[in-house]
Design an enzyme around this catalytic site. Structure first.
Site, mmCIF file in Angstrom:
data_model
loop_
_atom_site.group_PDB
_atom_site.id
_atom_site.type_symbol
_atom_site.label_atom_id
_atom_site.label_comp_id
_atom_site.label_asym_id
_atom_site.label_seq_id
_atom_site.Cartn_x
_atom_site.Cartn_y
_atom_site.Cartn_z
ATOM 1 C CE1 TYR A 27 3.420 24.989 -7.643
ATOM 2 C CE2 TYR A 27 2.908 27.144 -6.720
ATOM 3 C CZ TYR A 27 3.826 26.237 -7.235
ATOM 4 O OH TYR A 27 5.137 26.577 -7.327
ATOM 5 C CE LYS A 62 13.047 16.162 -29.782
ATOM 6 N NZ LYS A 62 12.884 15.890 -28.344
HETATM 7 N N1 DSN Z 1 17.365 18.714 -28.711
HETATM 8 C C1 DSN Z 1 16.577 17.616 -29.239
HETATM 9 C C2 DSN Z 1 16.829 17.386 -30.666
HETATM 10 O O1 DSN Z 1 17.065 18.348 -31.366
HETATM 11 O O2 DSN Z 1 16.774 16.261 -31.125
HETATM 12 C C3 DSN Z 1 16.745 16.400 -28.448
HETATM 13 O O3 DSN Z 1 16.426 16.681 -27.129
#
Ligand code: DSN
Length: 416
Positions: A52, A227
Site C-alpha cells: 500500500y 495500446k
Molecule cells: N476500448 C479501447 C479501444 O478499444 O479503443 C478504448 O478504451
C-alpha cells in the site's frame, strides 16, 4: 510458467492456457491491443502488488515505501522524458480514470465539454450519456465531415462560439488521420477553454516521433499505457507544470485510493523500452504495416474510412461487401483473426451491429510481421468475409493463420 496456478486452480489454469494459445495462434488485429514484453509481465507479477502506498514518492500515508518510491520515481522521470512533458502522474488505473482526473482538475460537474462523437471515432469517456463524462458534464459533440470523414474543424469552431464549452477533449479510439492539435489549441484559446488531449491510441507513435505530439498545446494529456505504448494495462496523465499539484490531488485522494505499485513498476519498464531506438523502429513499422494493409484491402474492394491511415489503425466500411460489422467480426473470429465491429461515420446500423470493423497493426507488428505479410492478412480477411457462412472454409483459413502465426511466436521460450 503458471505452475502454482496449475496445481492450485486447474479451472483458472485452463482459461489462462486457452488464452495463451489463442494469442499465439490467432492474428490479433484489435487496434488497442498489444503484447507486453516479458520484463513488463515480470514487473506486473512482482511482489510490489503487496504494497500500500497512498500518496506520492516521499509523501506517503504508509511506512515501508522506500522501494516502491524508487519504482514510481523511475516511471515519472521516464514518462516526462518520453513525452517531453513537465509533469507526469503514473497512478491512474486506466485511461478513463486518467480522464476523470483531467476533467475534474480543470472544470466542475455541470460544465460544458466538447468531444468527438463516439460513433465518429470518439471514446465513451469523451461524453457518452451512460458514461460518467456524459452524466457529470454537458456534452457538445464534434463530428467528422460527411464528405471527407475528417474532423470538421469549421463546424467545431461554430459550436465553440455557440455553446462556449469550458473544455475541449480531443482524441479518439477510431480516427486514422492526423489531429490538428495546433488548431484545436487556437480554438480553445479563442474561447478561453482548456484543451485536454487523450492520446491513448497514438501514444506509442507519438513517443517515437512518428505521429504529431500535442505536448506543446495541451493543458493536460492523458493516455493508456497498453495500446501502441505496449506496456501494462493502465493510465497516465501528463501536463504542464502549473497543473501538477491539482492533477495529483484530483487523482489521489480525489479519484483513487491506493496506487497499483506493480502496475506502476511495469509502466517504468514500458517507458524505458519506449525510450529505446528499437521502439522507434517498431512504431515506424506499425504505420508502414497499417498503410500497406489498408492498400491491400482497398485493392480487394474494401472502402477505408477517410481514404486510408496515418497511424496504426483503420476503419473499414463493409457495406459494399454485404456484411455487417457484427457478422464480419464473427466470421473473422472463426478464421482465427480478431477484430472488433465498429461504427463508421454516419453509420446506418446501430452500435451493436455496425457497418464496419476497426483494424490495427500494433500487435502483429510486435510479433514481427512486416509489410509483405499484410497482403497475406488482407487475403485471409477477404476470404473469410467471402465465406462468412461456410464454417469449413473458415476453419481452413484458421489453419493457415495458425501456420503463419507459428513462424512468429509471441513469447519465444515461454513454456506453458
Ligand atoms: N476500448 C479501447 C479501444 O478499444 O479503443 C478504448 O478504451
Amino acid at each position: 510458467m503458471y505452475d502454482e496456478i496449475r496445481k492450485y486452480d486447474p479451472q483458472l489454469y485452463k482459461a489462462i492456457k486457452g488464452e495463451v494459445l489463442r494469442q499465439q495462434n490467432n492474428l490479433e488485429l484489435i487496434a488497442s491491443e498489444n503484447y507486453a514484453s516479458k520484463a513488463v509481465l515480470e514487473a506486473l507479477g512482482s511482489i510490489l502488488t503487496n504494497k500500500y502506498a497512498e500518496g506520492y514518492p516521499g509523501k506517503r500515508y504508509y511506512g515501508g515505501c522506500e522501494c516502491v518510491d524508487i519504482a514510481e520515481k523511475l516511471a515519472i522521470d521516464r514518462a516526462k522524458k518520453l513525452f517531453g512533458a513537465e509533469h507526469a502522474n503514473v497512478q491512474p488505473h486506466s485511461g478513463t480514470q486518467a480522464n476523470i482526473a483531467a476533467y475534474l482538475s480543470l472544470i466542475n460537474p455541470g460544465d460544458k465539454v466538447m468531444g468527438l462523437n463516439l460513433s465518429h471515432g470518439g471514446h465513451l469517456s469523451h461524453g457518452h450519456p451512460l458514461n460518467f463524462s456524459g452524466r457529470y458534464f454537458k456534452i457538445v459533440t464534434m463530428n467528422v465531415s460527411k464528405e471527407t470523414e475528417l474532423l470538421d474543424y469549421e463546424e467545431a469552431e461554430k459550436l465553440m462560439e455557440k455553446e462556449r464549452p469550458k473544455l475541449i477533449m480531443a482524441g479518439a479510439s477510431n480516427y486514422s488521420r492526423i489531429w490538428d492539435w495546433k488548431r484545436l489549441k487556437k480554438m480553445a484559446d479563442n474561447w478561453k477553454a482548456f484543451l485536454v488531449t487523450d492520446i491513448a491510441h497514438y501514444a506509442g507513435l507519438i513517443a517515437a516521433g512518428v505521429y504529431p505530439s500535442p505536448v506543446e498545446y495541451a493543458d493536460i494529456m492523458t493516455t493508456t499505457t497498453h495500446k501502441t505504448l505496449r506496456g501494462p494495462r493502465g493510465g497516465l496523465i501528463l501536463s504542464k507544470a502549473p497543473y501538477a499539484r491539482t492533477i495529483d490531488r484530483t487523482n489521489f485522494p480525489g479519484n483513487q485510493g491506493g496506487p497499483l505499485m506493480h502496475a506502476i513498476a511495469a509502466k517504468a519498464v514500458c517507458f524505458k523500452e519506449a525510450l529505446s531506438p528499437a521502439f522507434t523502429e517498431y512504431q515506424k513499422q506499425v504505420v508502414k504495416n497499417a498503410r500497406k494493409l489498408a492498400r491491400e484491402l482497398q485493392a480487394r474492394g474494401y472502402r477505408i474510412v477517410a481514404g486510408g491511415t496515418d497511424c496504426h489503425l483503420m476503419s473499414v466500411d463493409l457495406r459494399a461487401k454485404d456484411i455487417t460489422g457484427k457478422d464480419a467480426e464473427i466470421a473473422l473470429d472463426k478464421a482465427g483473426i480478431t477484430v472488433n465491429k465498429n461504427t463508421i461515420p454516419y453509420d446506418p446500423q446501430p452500435p451493436m451491429v455496425t457497418s464496419g470493423i476497426r483494424i490495427g497493426t500494433p500487435a502483429v507488428t510486435t510479433r514481427g510481421l512486416k509489410d509483405r505479410d499484410m497482403a497475406t492478412i488482407a487475403s485471409y480477411i477477404d476470404d473469410a468475409i467471402k465465406h462468412k457462412n461456410d464454417d469449413k472454409a473458415l476453419k481452413g483459413i484458421a489453419e493457415q493463420v495458425k501456420t503463419l502465426c507459428a513462424r512468429f511466436p509471441i513469447y519465444p521460450g515461454f513454456e506453458i
